[in-house]
Design a protein around this motif. Structure first.
Motif, PDB file in Angstrom:
ATOM      1  N   VAL A 224       0.837  -1.203   0.000  1.00 15.28           N
ATOM      2  CA  VAL A 224       0.000   0.000   0.000  1.00 15.28           C
ATOM      3  C   VAL A 224       0.869   1.250   0.000  1.00 15.28           C
ATOM      4  N   ALA A 225       2.026   1.190   0.674  1.00 19.78           N
ATOM      5  CA  ALA A 225       2.937   2.334   0.682  1.00 19.78           C
ATOM      6  C   ALA A 225       3.444   2.641  -0.723  1.00 19.78           C
ATOM      7  N   VAL A 226       3.588   1.622  -1.554  1.00 22.07           N
ATOM      8  CA  VAL A 226       3.961   1.861  -2.958  1.00 22.07           C
ATOM      9  C   VAL A 226       2.918   2.764  -3.608  1.00 22.07           C
ATOM     10  N   ALA A 227       1.639   2.461  -3.332  1.00 22.71           N
ATOM     11  CA  ALA A 227       0.555   3.275  -3.898  1.00 22.71           C
ATOM     12  C   ALA A 227       0.612   4.707  -3.373  1.00 22.71           C
ATOM     13  N   MET A 228       0.879   4.873  -2.067  1.00 23.06           N
ATOM     14  CA  MET A 228       0.900   6.214  -1.486  1.00 23.06           C
ATOM     15  C   MET A 228       1.983   7.080  -2.136  1.00 23.06           C
ATOM     16  N   HIS A 229       3.182   6.537  -2.235  1.00 18.52           N
ATOM     17  CA  HIS A 229       4.274   7.329  -2.814  1.00 18.52           C
ATOM     18  C   HIS A 229       4.066   7.551  -4.314  1.00 18.52           C
ATOM     19  N   THR A 230       3.476   6.584  -4.981  1.00 18.68           N
ATOM     20  CA  THR A 230       3.213   6.759  -6.413  1.00 18.68           C
ATOM     21  C   THR A 230       2.148   7.822  -6.643  1.00 18.68           C
ATOM     22  N   VAL A 231       1.112   7.834  -5.803  1.00 24.56           N
ATOM     23  CA  VAL A 231       0.075   8.867  -5.911  1.00 24.56           C
ATOM     24  C   VAL A 231       0.683  10.247  -5.658  1.00 24.56           C
ATOM     25  N   GLY A 232       1.610  10.356  -4.717  1.00 27.24           N
ATOM     26  CA  GLY A 232       2.292  11.629  -4.491  1.00 27.24           C
ATOM     27  C   GLY A 232       3.053  12.091  -5.716  1.00 27.24           C
ATOM     28  N   PHE A 233       3.720  11.150  -6.373  1.00 30.78           N
ATOM     29  CA  PHE A 233       4.430  11.490  -7.618  1.00 30.78           C
ATOM     30  C   PHE A 233       3.438  11.930  -8.688  1.00 30.78           C
ATOM     31  N   ALA A 234       2.337  11.191  -8.784  1.00 31.16           N
ATOM     32  CA  ALA A 234       1.342  11.518  -9.812  1.00 31.16           C
ATOM     33  C   ALA A 234       0.698  12.872  -9.542  1.00 31.16           C
ATOM     34  N   GLU A 235       0.511  13.232  -8.282  1.00 30.72           N
ATOM     35  CA  GLU A 235      -0.037  14.548  -7.942  1.00 30.72           C
ATOM     36  C   GLU A 235       0.873  15.656  -8.460  1.00 30.72           C
ATOM     37  N   THR A 236       2.159  15.500  -8.265  1.00 32.38           N
ATOM     38  CA  THR A 236       3.113  16.515  -8.709  1.00 32.38           C
ATOM     39  C   THR A 236       3.096  16.653 -10.223  1.00 32.38           C
ATOM     40  N   VAL A 237       3.091  15.521 -10.906  1.00 26.34           N
ATOM     41  CA  VAL A 237       3.066  15.574 -12.379  1.00 26.34           C
ATOM     42  C   VAL A 237       1.773  16.213 -12.852  1.00 26.34           C
ATOM     43  N   THR A 238       0.663  15.885 -12.207  1.00 27.95           N
ATOM     44  CA  THR A 238      -0.627  16.457 -12.610  1.00 27.95           C
ATOM     45  C   THR A 238      -0.637  17.970 -12.402  1.00 27.95           C
TER      46      THR A 238
ATOM     47  N   PRO B  86      12.692  23.760 -10.615  1.00 26.46           N
ATOM     48  CA  PRO B  86      12.788  22.415 -11.218  1.00 26.46           C
ATOM     49  C   PRO B  86      13.578  21.416 -10.369  1.00 26.46           C
ATOM     50  N   LEU B  87      14.550  21.903  -9.567  1.00 28.37           N
ATOM     51  CA  LEU B  87      15.289  20.982  -8.701  1.00 28.37           C
ATOM     52  C   LEU B  87      14.384  20.414  -7.612  1.00 28.37           C
ATOM     53  N   ILE B  88      13.428  21.232  -7.119  1.00 29.32           N
ATOM     54  CA  ILE B  88      12.482  20.722  -6.123  1.00 29.32           C
ATOM     55  C   ILE B  88      11.572  19.687  -6.761  1.00 29.32           C
ATOM     56  N   THR B  89      11.162  19.981  -7.960  1.00 33.58           N
ATOM     57  CA  THR B  89      10.352  18.994  -8.683  1.00 33.58           C
ATOM     58  C   THR B  89      11.137  17.696  -8.860  1.00 33.58           C
ATOM     59  N   ALA B  90      12.412  17.814  -9.211  1.00 41.89           N
ATOM     60  CA  ALA B  90      13.249  16.620  -9.322  1.00 41.89           C
ATOM     61  C   ALA B  90      13.391  15.931  -7.973  1.00 41.89           C
ATOM     62  N   GLY B  91      13.519  16.741  -6.894  1.00 46.59           N
ATOM     63  CA  GLY B  91      13.594  16.148  -5.558  1.00 46.59           C
ATOM     64  C   GLY B  91      12.323  15.419  -5.181  1.00 46.59           C
ATOM     65  N   ILE B  92      11.164  16.003  -5.542  1.00 46.64           N
ATOM     66  CA  ILE B  92       9.889  15.320  -5.276  1.00 46.64           C
ATOM     67  C   ILE B  92       9.834  14.004  -6.041  1.00 46.64           C
ATOM     68  N   PHE B  93      10.272  14.057  -7.307  1.00 49.94           N
ATOM     69  CA  PHE B  93      10.302  12.824  -8.090  1.00 49.94           C
ATOM     70  C   PHE B  93      11.219  11.789  -7.436  1.00 49.94           C
ATOM     71  N   GLY B  94      12.395  12.271  -7.003  1.00 48.56           N
ATOM     72  CA  GLY B  94      13.344  11.339  -6.390  1.00 48.56           C
ATOM     73  C   GLY B  94      12.821  10.767  -5.086  1.00 48.56           C
ATOM     74  N   ALA B  95      12.209  11.629  -4.237  1.00 52.88           N
ATOM     75  CA  ALA B  95      11.716  11.153  -2.935  1.00 52.88           C
ATOM     76  C   ALA B  95      10.571  10.172  -3.100  1.00 52.88           C
ATOM     77  N   THR B  96       9.609  10.537  -3.961  1.00 56.40           N
ATOM     78  CA  THR B  96       8.447   9.670  -4.132  1.00 56.40           C
ATOM     79  C   THR B  96       8.810   8.364  -4.833  1.00 56.40           C
ATOM     80  N   LEU B  97       9.596   8.469  -5.901  1.00 58.96           N
ATOM     81  CA  LEU B  97       9.939   7.262  -6.651  1.00 58.96           C
ATOM     82  C   LEU B  97      10.875   6.341  -5.860  1.00 58.96           C
TER      83      LEU B  97
END
Length: 1004
Positions: free
Chosen positions: A226-240, A454-465
């Protein structure tokens, strides 16, 4: 025999080291000695002749020095595994006797030069070694990446706005306190022995046992999925959000998150399936991205804010902003301390990411404590810094419009909000609650503050992924170990490994499916509280495992990590338990329901695993304490229980005797199955019992047979020169404290007419020994016999069905209470009728009496039995037991005694007759017959009466007569018992108490 001796000699020769003249040339490896003088310790290939006839010198000992191989379960590639000589090999001369069975098995496993040569030819190269990680790369970085998840970048500013900087720090420190205590407990458990793959499940199950370990293993694997889903949804929120800023929309916000989330988790699955090396490389990239984003954020807080950023609420460091944001500003249904805590806590749950891949660590015992605790420390510092800085720079509400500046015509009294002091007027959006910026409304506030967004966006991608990838790897690893332990049905298919590194591909696919299902929720604030409870449940059991292992004082609990406290672990477990209900009570109930359901299943199935858990140590402590406590409790007749020593021999040979006594004692009292293995006196004279005898009495197969038959009994075997000596050993040595037998049960000796007279004499001598030791005695006789060993044609021990295993028909249990033995003759039938299989049987009591006073005697017995509250109402008085027996019966009895009579030749003088009787104590003289004639006739007549009244009974219980020592010869006494119980179709139980009360009608 020659083969056995040769094999044993080879074993002995294998441990004969050839020491060099200089012992100093040896070197120490793996905790032992390794040098040219010890090479011969590794094999069993030498022949018995290599021992030679010369005595071993001071430097030629069969005792090898300590070595790593003696304790390791696995072999080291490139050399043959060494084995410690057994006690038998050190203690016995190989020419004197053959080794016991377990020695031969051990030798067969270890020997075989041909097979080892074949293996060397097949394995010229070492097997492939999977990627192994150290404590920094394998644990610390992995844990930090898992902790720095979606909450860090997307929810921590919002939590700071809701709870204020002060309570946010409390939330962070409370979470870190829980994870810190859990980290200490995990470190202690992980350093108490070699840790294998399986992560958290392995640690808990090997500490608390399969019951709790299995249930928490399933829950923890599910929580990671389920944690995989939580972090993936966080990544998807940022991309959206990025797509919306640039006007790109696929369907709508919710469905866009679902689509992006499914695509993302599919890509992560591909990386995971590529192997741990690829996954670890991806984690390094993610870590660097997060470090760059942190640097960009810190620099951004120092740079003066531009008008565009000020319009969105960022004013750089301001004391008044810090003061205002220091206190809570609760908003919405989630606006509470525990509401914020439930959302934040999943960000602190990544501390087990390193432990979850314990099978891929180079040295788990060092890496797990070091890496986990360092990760907790640095991530806690980062959370505190980020919450304090974001709360000092950004206001709670902002419109984002450049036109909302505070003009001079506007009165400061009409301006609402902290931004008024800095030249901005957000009063309209605050009043209408339409502000889209500020830390209370804008989840991407960290990007706003950053020097380069953009570095924060990359950091969000890195943290969530990275967090999603770590959980995607952890769940299958944990689940794989659980499946291979085979604790639960229908999940074994997921334990199959593929490839040279045995990767759990099916587990990856299952995790992918679970994650995809929860991604469809597409709401981060809904998924996070669900995970919190599952992780808190896992942390509760980890802390309790450490506490429980410490409190049992087991000698096996020796963690090399010393910086833990059992009371701190208990406190951590209690805090986690309380927080589960404070956060989401319904999720806590679900978690406890699942744990209870899985625990109940495991307790019912009783998996055949033995991991030396602390539960086993605790069971021993409780049993020891209770047994010792019984020493302070005096015996009382109201608490009397028939504690039975049953002479079964190997229990599988006399299943009927085992089943009957089990009916009497199950869940009620003690039952010990005794086995006496007789060895020749010459063997004992040469130095103790022979190994074959020791092997026979100590075989685990006897206990296994009892367990499979669901008989709650102990087993005790002894080796003795003769039966009587062995039984005496059992009578005096069986039991522990107050938990010792008080009733001896034996099968009746039906072959005494054909067996040697001395054997019959010794059999009755056993009864006399039991009486001397104040035992009650019971003998069971069945028409078809008790010993079934003759009918067995195989070496296996089958589970034969017996009469006493079946549900009894509506018959009677006939009790012949002919002598008062203290009440045991009545108590045993009463205990039988309490069992379901005997509940339909009616108990009939038969007593002796006179014809004239028959009715009065019947009423007296009924009144006495009524006071005992046994529920027996059918009493019959038998005046005919005092009549003379039939002449034919007397003749049969006398014929039976002919072979035991002493020859009364008138020419033989009295002295020679006495000497003959001393040499043959089983002889019966005419004086013995005359002296015991009345008792003999009584047993003969009783047999006739029993045949008349009890031919259709389910069981016959008769008070056993007692033969006086040195007055009644043993063979005559045995003849009484034989004739009393002969030719009876139902089973006969002869019972004699020790003349002490076992029944009472008093309250105290």
């Amino acid at each position: 025999m020659e083969l056995a001796e040769t094999r044993n000699g080879a074993q002995m020769a294998a441990f004969k080291p050839t020491l060099p003249l200089s012992v100093g040339e040896a070197k120490v490896t793996h905790g032992g000695f390794d040098g040219p003088g010890y090479d011969n310790c590794s094999g069993y290939g030498s022949r018995v002749e290599s021992l030679g006839s010369d005595a071993l010198s001071a430097y030629e000992t069969l005792d090898p020095p300590p070595h790593y191989d003696f304790y390791a379960k696995t072999e080291v590639f490139g050399r043959q595994k060494r084995f410690r000589p057994s006690l038998f090999q050190l203690h016995n001369d190989p020419k004197d006797s053959s080794p016991p069975f377990y020695e031969e098995t051990n030798a067969e496993q270890i020997t075989g030069e041909d097979s080892s040569e074949e293996d060397e030819e097949e394995q010229k190269e070492p097997p492939p070694e999977p990627t192994r990680f150290g404590w920094i790369h394998g644990v610390m970085i992995r844990c930090m990446l898992n902790i720095w998840g979606v909450i860090l970048f997307l929810r921590l500013p919002w939590i700071t706005a809701q709870a204020g900087i002060g309570l946010t720090w409390v939330i962070i420190l409370l979470s870190s306190c829980i994870t810190g205590i859990t980290g200490l407990s995990t470190s202690a458990i992980a350093t108490n022995g070699k840790v294998k793959k399986g992560g958290t499940y392995f640690l808990i199950s090997r500490s608390l046992g399969p019951e709790l370990g299995g249930s928490i293993g399933l829950i923890f694997a599910f929580a990671n999925a389920v944690a995989v889903a939580m972090h993936t949804v966080g990544f998807a929120e940022t991309v959206t959000d990025l797509m919306y800023e640039h006007g790109a929309v696929m369907v709508d916000r919710t469905n866009d998150i679902r689509i992006i989330g499914i695509i993302t988790v599919t890509c992560l699955l591909g990386i995971s399936l590529a192997g741990m090396s690829w996954e670890s490389k991806a984690q390094i990239v993610f870590f660097l991205l997060i470090m760059l984003s942190f640097a960009s954020y810190i620099v951004g807080t120092i740079i003066p804010a531009s008008p565009e950023k000020q319009a969105k609420g960022f004013f750089s460091y301001k004391a008044d902003i810090f003061a205002t944001n220091f206190v809570p500003g609760w908003r919405g249904p989630e606006g509470s301390f525990f509401g914020m805590f439930s959302i934040f806590f999943p960000s602190a749950t990544g501390i087990l990411a390193g432990a979850n891949i314990s099978g891929d660590l180079r040295n788990p015992a060092v890496a797990i404590p070091k890496g986990t605790l360092m990760a907790i420390f640095w991530t806690t510092i980062s959370y505190l810094i980020l919450s304090a800085t974001i709360g000092s720079c950004v206001v709670r509400d902002a419109s984002g419009l450049l036109n909302d500046t505070l003009v001079q015509s506007t009165s400061s009294d009409d301006c609402v909000g902290l931004a008024c002091h800095h030249g901005w007027n957000f009063t309209e959006c605050i009043a209408n609650k339409t502000c889209v910026y500020g830390i209370s409304n804008y989840y991407q506030s960290i990007s706003l503050v950053s020097a380069f967004a953009p570095l924060i966006t990359a950091g969000i991608f890195g943290a969530t992924l990275s967090s999603a990838l770590a959980c995607l790897v952890s769940a299958p690893k944990v689940f794989e170990c659980l499946c291979r332990d085979k604790l639960y049905p229908f999940i074994g298919i997921f334990g199959k490994g593929y490839g040279k590194y045995e990767e759990p591909l099916r587990g990856y696919l299952l995790t992918y499916v679970i994650a995809a299902c929860f991604i469809l929720i597409a709401e981060l604030n809904t998924i996070a509280p669900i995970i919190s409870n599952f992780f808190l449940c896992s942390y509760t059991l980890i802390n309790f495992s450490c506490f429980h292992a410490s409190i049992t004082n087991s000698p096996g609990w020796r963690p090399s990590f010393k910086f833990y406290s059992k009371w701190l672990s208990l406190l951590g477990a209690v805090i986690c338990l309380v927080l589960m209900f404070l956060l989401t009570w319904w999720a806590a109930l679900i978690a406890f329901g699942v744990v209870s359901l899985l625990l109940g299943y495991t307790l019912y199935k009783k998996p055949e695993v033995n991991w030396g858990s602390s539960v086993q140590a605790s069971s021993y402590n409780r049993a020891l304490s209770q047994c010792a406590g019984l020493n302070h409790v005096e015996d009382h007749v109201k608490n009397y229980r028939p504690q039975c020593l049953v002479l079964t021999g190997p229990p599988s040979r006399r299943p009927a005797l085992v089943d009957l006594i089990s009916c009497l004692t199950k869940d009620l009292s003690l039952m010990i199955c005794g086995n006496v293995v007789t060895a020749s006196p010459s063997a004992h004279a040469q130095g103790g019992p022979p190994p074959s005898g020791v092997q026979e009495v100590s075989s685990e197969s006897h206990v296994t047979w009892l367990n499979k038959r669901k008989v709650r009994s102990f087993y005790r075997g002894v080796v003795a020169a003769e039966l009587r000596t062995g039984v005496n050993m059992l009578l005096q040595g069986a039991g522990l404290g107050r938990m010792k037998p008080n009733v001896l049960l034996m099968g009746f000796k039906t072959n005494f007419s054909s067996d040697t007279p001395q054997a019959a004499h010794d059999y009755i001598a056993v009864l006399h020994d039991a009486f001397d030791l104040r035992y009650s005695v019971c003998l069971l006789r069945m028409k078809e016999g008790l010993d079934v060993s003759q009918s067995s044609q195989s070496h296996a021990e089958p589970q034969r069905s017996t009469l006493f295993q079946k549900k009894q028909e509506k018959k009677t249990i006939d009790v012949y209470w002919l002598s008062d033995d203290g009440g045991l003759t009545l108590l045993l039938p009463y205990l039988l009728t309490r069992r379901k299989r005997w509940a339909r049987c009616k108990v009939r009591i038969f007593v002796g009496g006179d014809t004239d006073t028959k009715e009065e005697q019947k009423q007296e017995v009924i009144a006495l039995i009524k006071k005992f509250r046994l529920g027996f109402h059918d009493v019959q008085v038998l005046p005919d037991i005092y009549q003379s027996p039939q002449p034919e019966s007397v003749h049969q009895f006398e014929t039976m005694l002919d072979r035991f009579r002493l020859d009364t030749n008138p020419k033989q003088d009295c002295d020679s007759g006495t000497a003959s009787q001393l040499d043959e104590p089983w002889r019966i003289t005419e004086q013995d017959l005359e002296r015991n004639r009345a008792k003999s006739l009584r047993q003969i007549r009783l047999n006739e009466v029993v045949k008349d009244y009890s031919r259709d009974a389910a069981l016959i219980v008769i008070t056993m007569p007692v033969g006086m020592k040195r007055v009644c010869p043993n063979t005559l006494y045995l003849a009484w018992l034989d004739f009393l119980s002969r030719d009876l179709r139902p089973p006969v139980l002869l019972v004699r108490g020790n003349q002490e009360n076992v029944l009472t009608f008093y309250c105290q």
